[in-house]
Design a protein around this motif. Structure first.
Motif, PDB file in Angstrom:
ATOM      1  N   ARG A  97       0.808  -1.219   0.000  1.00 39.30           N
ATOM      2  CA  ARG A  97       0.000   0.000   0.000  1.00 39.30           C
ATOM      3  C   ARG A  97       0.844   1.272   0.000  1.00 39.30           C
ATOM      4  O   ARG A  97       0.384   2.309  -0.475  1.00 39.30           O
ATOM      5  CB  ARG A  97      -0.906   0.026   1.233  1.00 39.30           C
ATOM      6  N   ASN A 145      -6.332  -4.258  -1.463  1.00 36.15           N
ATOM      7  CA  ASN A 145      -7.615  -3.891  -2.051  1.00 36.15           C
ATOM      8  C   ASN A 145      -7.880  -2.393  -2.054  1.00 36.15           C
ATOM      9  O   ASN A 145      -8.607  -1.900  -2.899  1.00 36.15           O
ATOM     10  CB  ASN A 145      -8.752  -4.616  -1.330  1.00 36.15           C
ATOM     11  N   GLN A 146      -7.348  -1.677  -1.082  1.00 31.72           N
ATOM     12  CA  GLN A 146      -7.488  -0.220  -1.024  1.00 31.72           C
ATOM     13  C   GLN A 146      -6.559   0.303   0.055  1.00 31.72           C
ATOM     14  O   GLN A 146      -5.844  -0.443   0.681  1.00 31.72           O
ATOM     15  CB  GLN A 146      -8.943   0.207  -0.773  1.00 31.72           C
ATOM     16  N   LEU A 175      -6.766   1.125  -9.282  1.00 30.43           N
ATOM     17  CA  LEU A 175      -7.395  -0.118  -8.854  1.00 30.43           C
ATOM     18  C   LEU A 175      -8.576  -0.511  -9.745  1.00 30.43           C
ATOM     19  O   LEU A 175      -9.272  -1.476  -9.453  1.00 30.43           O
ATOM     20  CB  LEU A 175      -7.825  -0.010  -7.387  1.00 30.43           C
ATOM     21  N   TYR A 209     -11.528   0.734 -10.369  1.00 30.57           N
ATOM     22  CA  TYR A 209     -12.868   0.762  -9.811  1.00 30.57           C
ATOM     23  C   TYR A 209     -13.835   1.409 -10.788  1.00 30.57           C
ATOM     24  O   TYR A 209     -13.499   2.368 -11.481  1.00 30.57           O
ATOM     25  CB  TYR A 209     -12.906   1.564  -8.501  1.00 30.57           C
ATOM     26  N   HIS A 244     -12.642   6.188   3.285  1.00 30.44           N
ATOM     27  CA  HIS A 244     -13.175   4.833   3.465  1.00 30.44           C
ATOM     28  C   HIS A 244     -14.452   4.888   4.294  1.00 30.44           C
ATOM     29  O   HIS A 244     -14.476   5.487   5.371  1.00 30.44           O
ATOM     30  CB  HIS A 244     -12.157   3.949   4.182  1.00 30.44           C
ATOM     31  N   TYR A 295     -17.284   4.194  -5.136  1.00 29.54           N
ATOM     32  CA  TYR A 295     -16.741   2.933  -5.619  1.00 29.54           C
ATOM     33  C   TYR A 295     -16.821   1.945  -4.465  1.00 29.54           C
ATOM     34  O   TYR A 295     -16.874   2.338  -3.305  1.00 29.54           O
ATOM     35  CB  TYR A 295     -15.272   3.081  -6.030  1.00 29.54           C
ATOM     36  N   GLN A 296     -16.785   0.660  -4.795  1.00 26.64           N
ATOM     37  CA  GLN A 296     -16.722  -0.353  -3.742  1.00 26.64           C
ATOM     38  C   GLN A 296     -15.567  -1.290  -4.052  1.00 26.64           C
ATOM     39  O   GLN A 296     -15.485  -1.855  -5.140  1.00 26.64           O
ATOM     40  CB  GLN A 296     -18.035  -1.132  -3.635  1.00 26.64           C
ATOM     41  N   SER A 297     -14.667  -1.429  -3.084  1.00 25.19           N
ATOM     42  CA  SER A 297     -13.514  -2.302  -3.269  1.00 25.19           C
ATOM     43  C   SER A 297     -13.951  -3.761  -3.178  1.00 25.19           C
ATOM     44  O   SER A 297     -15.066  -4.063  -2.742  1.00 25.19           O
ATOM     45  CB  SER A 297     -12.430  -1.990  -2.232  1.00 25.19           C
ATOM     46  N   ASP A 298     -13.057  -4.647  -3.568  1.00 23.27           N
ATOM     47  CA  ASP A 298     -13.365  -6.083  -3.556  1.00 23.27           C
ATOM     48  C   ASP A 298     -13.731  -6.595  -2.168  1.00 23.27           C
ATOM     49  O   ASP A 298     -14.423  -7.589  -2.046  1.00 23.27           O
ATOM     50  CB  ASP A 298     -12.180  -6.885  -4.089  1.00 23.27           C
TER      51      ASP A 298
END
Length: 181
Positions: free
Chosen positions: A17, A78-79, A87, A89, A124, A160-163
């Protein structure tokens, strides 16, 4: 010997990260690292990584911070990056309300400036109050902020929505935040 997955997770967070160069690793433009290269370079730092340990960390991390590609030859966070990565998204419609966990010492600053991404790519947010509570409690006694994400979305603000289910946006202006207990 028992694997210290928490310590390895922290190491992976740092490397994937924030600072892959710390071990001489390069990420591609989408944040992916070659698993073999990560293992080799981590082991030169006495981290004793192998594919089984990586799989255990990916599968058991409570926040689902990491993911493999389909054939498990690459891994990424993932973020939460502070380095530039795409990423990939796609903007999507959020639920009407999302939550953000923080601590009381930031309340006045948030009332004044809203929620800012600071050194990360996004702010987040979570769908459940319990998740926000857990995130906020990592820094002290938590306070939970309710974000009127539906109103933001209707004003053209992208989400957006991360995995791993974390909701992301560029910032949350104070007028969209409810400061209840």
């Amino acid at each position: 010997m028992k694997t210290n997955t928490k310590q390895i997770s922290k190491f992976l967070s740092l490397i994937l990260r924030h600072n892959p160069g710390k071990i001489g690793l390069e990420l591609d433009e989408n944040g992916w690292a070659n698993v073999g290269e990560l293992i080799n370079k981590a082991n030169t730092q006495r981290k004793q990584l192998n594919i089984d340990i990586l799989k255990e960390v990916v599968e058991t991390n409570d926040k689902k911070r990491f993911a493999f590609n389909e054939d498990e030859t690459k891994i990424r966070a993932n973020q939460g990056h502070s380095i530039q990565v795409d990423l990939e998204y796609t903007p999507i419609k959020p639920p009407e309300f999302l939550y953000h966990g923080t601590v009381g010492k930031f309340r006045e600053d948030i009332k004044r400036n809203g929620l800012l991404k600071m050194n990360r790519h996004h702010v987040h947010l979570s769908e459940e109050r319990e998740t926000a509570m857990r995130v906020g409690s990592g820094r002290g006694v938590p306070i939970i902020l309710t974000v009127r994400s539906g109103d933001m979305y209707r004003k053209g603000i992208e989400f957006y929505q991360s995995d791993n289910g974390v909701w992301l946006t560029d910032m949350v202006a104070p007028e969209y935040i409810e400061f209840k207990a």
